[in-house]
Scaffold this active site. Sequence first.
Site, mmCIF file in Angstrom:
data_model
loop_
_atom_site.group_PDB
_atom_site.id
_atom_site.type_symbol
_atom_site.label_atom_id
_atom_site.label_comp_id
_atom_site.label_asym_id
_atom_site.label_seq_id
_atom_site.Cartn_x
_atom_site.Cartn_y
_atom_site.Cartn_z
ATOM 1 N N CYS A 132 1.053 -1.230 -0.104
ATOM 2 C CA CYS A 132 0.362 0.268 0.205
ATOM 3 C C CYS A 132 0.286 0.942 -0.090
ATOM 4 O O CYS A 132 0.392 1.966 -0.464
ATOM 5 C CB CYS A 132 -1.276 0.064 1.070
ATOM 6 S SG CYS A 132 -0.368 -0.408 2.855
ATOM 7 N N GLU A 166 -3.266 3.515 -8.254
ATOM 8 C CA GLU A 166 -2.902 2.986 -7.652
ATOM 9 C C GLU A 166 -2.816 1.446 -8.480
ATOM 10 O O GLU A 166 -3.648 0.745 -8.378
ATOM 11 C CB GLU A 166 -3.478 2.193 -6.024
ATOM 12 C CG GLU A 166 -2.807 1.156 -5.755
ATOM 13 C CD GLU A 166 -2.964 0.639 -4.755
ATOM 14 O OE1 GLU A 166 -4.329 0.387 -4.132
ATOM 15 O OE2 GLU A 166 -2.724 0.713 -3.857
HETATM 16 P P1 NAI Z 1 -10.060 -5.323 -2.370
HETATM 17 O O1 NAI Z 1 -9.923 -5.017 -2.237
HETATM 18 O O2 NAI Z 1 -10.996 -6.424 -3.197
HETATM 19 O O3 NAI Z 1 -9.738 -7.597 -1.115
HETATM 20 C C1 NAI Z 1 -9.312 -6.905 -0.567
HETATM 21 C C2 NAI Z 1 -10.313 -7.194 0.647
HETATM 22 O O4 NAI Z 1 -11.704 -7.161 0.977
HETATM 23 C C3 NAI Z 1 -10.680 -9.222 0.557
HETATM 24 O O5 NAI Z 1 -10.271 -10.391 2.305
HETATM 25 C C4 NAI Z 1 -11.831 -9.866 -0.304
HETATM 26 O O6 NAI Z 1 -12.066 -10.949 -0.299
HETATM 27 C C5 NAI Z 1 -12.327 -8.264 0.762
HETATM 28 N N1 NAI Z 1 -13.582 -7.721 0.365
HETATM 29 C C6 NAI Z 1 -13.495 -7.550 -1.247
HETATM 30 N N2 NAI Z 1 -14.716 -7.451 -1.766
HETATM 31 C C7 NAI Z 1 -15.208 -7.299 -0.376
HETATM 32 C C8 NAI Z 1 -16.607 -6.827 0.099
HETATM 33 N N3 NAI Z 1 -17.842 -6.280 -0.905
HETATM 34 N N4 NAI Z 1 -17.097 -6.910 1.142
HETATM 35 C C9 NAI Z 1 -16.173 -6.897 2.002
HETATM 36 N N5 NAI Z 1 -15.206 -7.651 1.654
HETATM 37 C C10 NAI Z 1 -14.818 -7.315 0.285
HETATM 38 O O7 NAI Z 1 -8.701 -5.935 -3.296
HETATM 39 P P2 NAI Z 1 -8.069 -6.704 -4.772
HETATM 40 O O8 NAI Z 1 -9.043 -7.215 -5.837
HETATM 41 O O9 NAI Z 1 -7.630 -8.179 -4.217
HETATM 42 O O10 NAI Z 1 -7.027 -6.174 -5.523
HETATM 43 C C11 NAI Z 1 -7.516 -4.740 -6.515
HETATM 44 C C12 NAI Z 1 -6.574 -3.549 -6.098
HETATM 45 O O11 NAI Z 1 -6.637 -2.968 -4.508
HETATM 46 C C13 NAI Z 1 -4.994 -3.525 -5.734
HETATM 47 O O12 NAI Z 1 -4.370 -3.485 -7.138
HETATM 48 C C14 NAI Z 1 -4.558 -2.900 -4.750
HETATM 49 O O13 NAI Z 1 -4.846 -1.528 -5.598
HETATM 50 C C15 NAI Z 1 -5.640 -2.853 -3.987
HETATM 51 N N6 NAI Z 1 -5.349 -3.215 -3.002
HETATM 52 C C16 NAI Z 1 -4.682 -2.389 -1.644
HETATM 53 C C17 NAI Z 1 -4.454 -3.294 -0.522
HETATM 54 C C18 NAI Z 1 -3.356 -1.912 0.518
HETATM 55 O O14 NAI Z 1 -2.838 -2.510 1.513
HETATM 56 N N7 NAI Z 1 -4.722 -1.031 0.726
HETATM 57 C C19 NAI Z 1 -4.348 -4.449 -0.359
HETATM 58 C C20 NAI Z 1 -5.089 -5.402 -1.658
HETATM 59 C C21 NAI Z 1 -4.984 -4.533 -3.277
#
Ligand code: NAI
Length: 505
Positions: free
Chosen positions: A307, A408
């Site tokens: 992040c 990002e």
């Molecule tokens: P995401 O935000 O979809 O996933 C993170 C978590 O949220 C996972 O456990 C997922 O199952 C959960 N999640 C997804 N949809 C949800 C919902 N509607 N309600 C509750 N929980 C939910 O991230 P994703 O799709 O894996 O990655 C996409 C982008 O997100 C990455 O390219 C990056 O830009 C960003 N990201 C940022 C992170 C950080 O550390 N700030 C970590 C992971 C992703």
Amino acid sequence: MTNLGFPENYVEILPEVRAFLQSDLKLHIGGRWVPSISGETFETHDPSSGRLLARVPSAQADDVDAAVRAARATFDSGAWHLKLSPSDRGRLIWRLADLIETHAPILAQLDSLDNGKPVKKAQQVDAPLSAEHFRYYAGWPSKIEGATIPVNTPGTFNYTVREPVGVCGLIVPWNYPLLMAAWKIAPALAAGNCIILKPAEQTPLSALYLARLFEEAGFPAGVFNVLTGFGETAGAALVAHPGVDKIGFTGSASVARTILRNSADTLKRVSLELGGKSPNIIFADADLEQAVIGATWAIFGNNGQSCTAGSRLYIQRSIFDRVLTGMSDQAANIRVGMGMQTDQPDLGPVVSMEQMHTIMGYIEDGRSSGGQAVVGGQRIGGNLANGYFIEPTIFTGVQDSMKIVREEIFGPVVCAMPFDDADEVLHRANETPYGLAAGLWTRDLQTAHRFAARMQAGTIWINTWGDTDAASPFGGYKQSGHGREMGKEALDLYSEVKSVWIRVG
Ligand code: NAI
Ligand code: MG
């Protein structure tokens, strides 16, 4: 089939990991291991080789409900926050830290297989930092204090106490599977909460293993529950459930918006740690050798899947070519390979085919809008063609307004741009909806302090990048999040303050 059929150049899969992968993996609810009620499962893969690792239960709304009832029952019984002394709670958290340390080789292999990161990094960075996080918070149960308040009403005594929020749903991402879970679990435990952890669907394994360590440490049943499942099902059900008092989330800004919307009906507490497009500024007076190495690893560390990745690099014009040459040399020497190969690489694959396509899409977009990938810019094939490998990539010839500079990417792609003077670069650095981290490289004390004061970000790194510590608060300005994790600030996210008035006169 030797070594479970993984590629021949893999380190030996530990017997514990082998047994774990071959076992019937279940949800952990109320101290018991149970299949999902629907019986549904999903697959998790090794992004280095594409090989199937295991099937895990796919929790649905009824499993979430069972976990919430179990966590609620434990919370209401007071088994954790009332019946155990603060010192005993601290001792259990410390014991968990010890167990993470002794099981680090196993946890590291699980995270390496699931996420793709080099197993050596998982063992030397992710696991010890996770253990350290629990150690730091192990000291807190005995130090969470209230206050006596000098109120104006005569004959009245007023004091505050801090109480746990209750049942916390912790939703974590895949980039540092164990560590991101630890960042949330440790303060939530220290503050006296019961927890339901939902790991990312890409990396569910270390969370399930962690539940075994909770059992071994001797935590009361129901304090720590794990639901593996997808965001749209298990995650969404946790967010909507009226029995969940608080959601702690790390992930994308778009999912954070969905979570805020879906938490509106129950008005539960929500804290968010989101992404960034962090500016990293190199002034001409900097120690350039240090700055070049720092800027290289600011973006390529963990393959840009951080992040806080330093993805917007501003270099003062007079040193632009020198820094770029230096970084290109560094990048060319980065060894990319499979996370579990014996000859350990510096970087592994990105986490999934989906992420690889997203990142390659940004690279194409950067090119078509006029930028040049002066280093990298390609998917890596050859003996890595079964995994999701991307070359460390440096873009030049890009403008602040381009998508590749604004959004990002969460991959090994940095945009290098020249600047002329301090006011200009300060303005450009802050011109982003995000505000997680920002950094600068300079020998000038005035510039350092001026930028530390004026850059809009929760963390500022000066002549360094990426440092974090359990004791130091971490979180985002603007669209990079709500609240601060780590340090004593994280306890605020996981506790309520109660004000008590007593008529004494
Ligand atoms: P995401 O935000 O979809 O996933 C993170 C978590 O949220 C996972 O456990 C997922 O199952 C959960 N999640 C997804 N949809 C949800 C919902 N509607 N309600 C509750 N929980 C939910 O991230 P994703 O799709 O894996 O990655 C996409 C982008 O997100 C990455 O390219 C990056 O830009 C960003 N990201 C940022 C992170 C950080 O550390 N700030 C970590 C992971 C992703
Ligand atoms: Mg997603």
